[in-house]
Design an enzyme around this catalytic site. Structure first.
Site, PDB file in Angstrom:
ATOM      1  N   CYS A  79       0.254  -0.973  -0.168  1.00 59.77           N
ATOM      2  CA  CYS A  79       0.039  -0.443  -0.266  1.00 59.77           C
ATOM      3  C   CYS A  79       0.856   0.919  -0.090  1.00 59.77           C
ATOM      4  CB  CYS A  79      -1.034  -0.408   1.317  1.00 59.77           C
ATOM      5  SG  CYS A  79      -2.087   1.261   1.036  1.00 59.77           S
ATOM      6  N   HIS A 170      -3.370  -4.724   1.404  1.00 58.83           N
ATOM      7  CA  HIS A 170      -3.306  -4.800   2.674  1.00 58.83           C
ATOM      8  C   HIS A 170      -2.922  -6.526   3.356  1.00 58.83           C
ATOM      9  CE1 HIS A 170      -2.436  -0.870   4.566  1.00 58.83           C
ATOM     10  NE2 HIS A 170      -3.534  -0.582   3.839  1.00 58.83           N
ATOM     11  N   GLU A 172      -1.241  -8.595   4.704  1.00 56.71           N
ATOM     12  CA  GLU A 172      -0.897  -8.785   6.794  1.00 56.71           C
ATOM     13  C   GLU A 172      -2.088  -8.635   7.588  1.00 56.71           C
ATOM     14  OE1 GLU A 172      -0.795  -4.286   6.244  1.00 56.71           O
ATOM     15  OE2 GLU A 172      -0.324  -5.800   5.177  1.00 56.71           O
TER      16      GLU A 172
END
Length: 196
Positions: A79, A170, A172
């Site tokens: 990002c 994202h 994660e």
């Protein structure tokens, strides 16, 4: 065990640490320049790219990060991290690290309230990956040497160029650690080459 740093100035630092550890590597939160000497790869996390750039400048990280890149160390930008890594930013003459041969457009998927999730087909993955898009950039153009790994609605959202990995979303923020595992393998391969 390979050591992977997460630039800890701003953004989704904890989530990346968790994903790195789940992928079988050691995670180090980088808050001091000299810590870059102790890691084999680096994650530039999501956050706010303008704020991150200010903090990079404030704490003198720009040149050490460029040296880290020049030494051939793998870097993964997610990002805002992708924006920091890109050679070109649409509508902006001042790209940041100018490492990854792509042009990115900031906030191209809309504002925070227009955040969404999408099933992505990522090159080399057997099953789709859930991409979480939050004020995400997209890759307008992938230059020479850049391998496109995923697209969403015709927009490029994940790429690799040599030791650089970048994605708009994202990874994660999910329990699926396959993209981080992919990066850990990139770091291991890089170490194997360096250690000859």
């Amino acid at each position: 065990m390979v050591k992977i740093g997460v630039l800890g100035l701003q953004g989704a630092v904890r989530e990346h640490v968790r994903s790195i550890e789940a992928s079988g590597a050691e995670a180090v939160v980088i808050k001091k320049i000299e810590q870059l000497n102790d890691v084999d790869g680096l994650v530039l996390p999501g956050g706010e790219s303008t704020t991150m750039r200010k903090l990079i400048d404030q704490y003198g990280f720009m040149e050490p990060l460029q040296e880290f890149i020049a030494a051939g160390n793998p870097i993964f930008g997610t990002c805002a991290g992708l924006i920091l890594l890109a050679k070109r930013i649409q509508g902006n003459d001042n790209a940041h690290l100018q490492a990854l041969n792509v042009t990115v457009e900031r906030n191209s998927f809309g504002r925070q309230r227009e955040s969404f999730e999408a099933a992505l087909n990522i090159k080399g993955f057997d099953e789709p990956f859930t991409g979480v898009f939050i004020r995400a950039p997209h890759i307008v153009e992938a230059g020479e040497g850049v391998d496109v790994l995923a697209e969403h609605n015709g927009r490029i959202v994940a790429v690799q160029e040599g030791s650089f990995l970048g994605c708009s979303f994202h990874p994660e923020l999910t329990e699926d650690h396959r993209i981080m595992e992919y990066f850990v393998e990139m770091v291991k391969s890089s170490l194997a080459v360096k250690n000859g």
